[in-house]
Design an enzyme around this catalytic site. Sequence first.
Site: not given
Length: 692
Positions: A551-553
């Site tokens: 969900q996060c870069t």
Amino acid sequence: MVLQFHPWASAVEAPFWQVLTQRKMDIFKLDDSVKPVLGYYSTGQQVRVPGKDTTVALPARLCLGPAAFPDPEDSELSGPTRIPAFTFLAPGLVKNTNTIEDFKSIDKTALFKMTVDQIWDDITSGRAVLDPSLLNKFLLLTFADLKKFKFYYWFAFPALQADPAWTSDAMQEVSLVWTPAQTESLRLQYDQYRSQQPVNQLGFFLVKEGREAMSVARLQDWNEFFAGCDPSEIIVGFADPSSLDSHPGWPLRNLLAMILQQWKITKVRVLCYREVPGKQDISSSKLFAAQVASYSPTTDCPKAVGWEKNAQGKLGPRLADLAPLMDPARLADTAVDLNLKLMRWRILPDLQLERVQETKCLLLGAGTLGCYVARSLLGWGVRNITFVDNAKVSFSNPVRQPLFEFEDCLEGGKDKATTAAASLRKVYPGVNAVGHSMSIPMPGHPISSQSYESAQKDVAKLEELFEQHDAIFLLMDSRESRWLPTLLGAKMKKVVINAALGFDTFLVMRHGVGQDHAYHGSSGSTPLGCYFCNDIVAPTDSLSDRTLDQQCTVTRPGLSAIASAMAVEMMVSLLHHPEGVRAPADRADSEGDQEERTQQEKSGSALGLLPHQIRGFLSRFKNLLISGQAYDRCTACSDAILAAYEQEGFGFLAKVFQDAKHLEDVTGLTQMKEESEDLDMEWAEDSDVEDM
């Protein structure tokens, strides 16, 4: 002894120069004729030196403030609101030259004589009796260097010379001449006079001495006020800007000239009225007798003096360098462009700064990439930057995204797009930064009947933004969110710069504009591909059912800044290429042929190589320049997709949002896959036969 006077010292407030700048730009323009201006002064004061039993005499200052230029609707006799309380009016003339050469070469003697003649004419005609403030008339010669915020100026305070000169006895404090009751009566009478008379009457007045009470009147009431008085009882008062114990202020010179010319008085008592503003204290006022040996009636204008000396004590102009104070936004403009101009002057004469500055950039994504791209664009002098993002600032953002602060995360977080724009304006007020909090519809993300209209509005807004901007940066955190912008960029043939991140790898590329047959067919060049041209599948939903790390870069912290900087540099290089958005790709790298690199640098962008794609590997600190052709079955920029969008509009997009495989059907990828599967089956059967 010969009566000597305390000369004026000019005191120009910084806001006056701001008003002069505005008047020059909006009203005066190239008109360098003499204009009226209003100055003011206060009575002289002495201040005590902290920690010592001594006092220092303050200079006799004539001030110009922000209200110096009268408004067109003002009457000739300006009201008290034009000057501060407890101050006195000094009308003047200002001549603002258009060039520094005019300022230096102008006939100053003629200007000075013009002002002196006006003062003398006011005295002989009686106008100065009705309006005593005309005795304070001054001249200001200026040149405003509006590029550097430097102001050259020279004041003249014309004072008529008496021949023979006036003489006087010693100046005495009023407390040594009058009783406390008389002094207090004088103060009360003058306060009453001040409240009843217009501002142009306050600097000069008549005083009649009584045993207990004093009387105050206007100069124009001379004959009635002094009727039956002995000449030795005549007292003329003036608001004295001098703070010296032995010299009255400069305004007295022209007052004495008028007394001699109008009333033929050769001996008069003079009250130097000095007050402490707001403290009901006039104890520092002085009284003395002035006289002149003889008087010969004349209509000829006397000689005059009055040019102010500069800071070095010589007759010459002064310089006010107000760059730190004048206009911070204008100063920022100059500072932002300074490094760029030095690049052009010293290193790269072909640098097209104006073109870069005028480029309107649309940043899709206001996250880490968006923040760094925006800051780099500012460094290149770009003045129009628009953000699009639908997220809010979270607590993990500020440390990685330099346009956000901790306070932006509170209470659920502020909208990223609008917050980034506001922050950018704080960094540089001259930028036109705007933020739009909105979503970009994506393939494979169905829209419900309730959100259909909202999605339609988002698409319409995105199309509008594409029309309004010249360069579009794709800085989102998902693959499918880049599809619609890629389509719009190809349709409108915009500069599209794409940046995508891995953990320690990045991709920065510029999109081609589809097949573009009309151009590439005639030039023989190969069209460059877009972000989706290497795919044989449509972009699908990559956002659902993701773990936390997905969900996060998740990237190395320095990677975003590197990729963002390269994205901006690629855009600037593209703007300098003669073929613009259709520029071919340079492929030479450090291992390539030197002759090939030299030839490409000579014929390409003025800034050097212009690749199609840069693939960076931070783990090896290496970048590769890669080129890819446009794919005729691309799901984003192929002719079939552009035609379908042209014909069906949002109806086509809605089908794609509901089912991304519709793109494969339109481009022929579905048929190609089926044919490929049939070929695999045939080969497998042949192989079985051979094995047998």
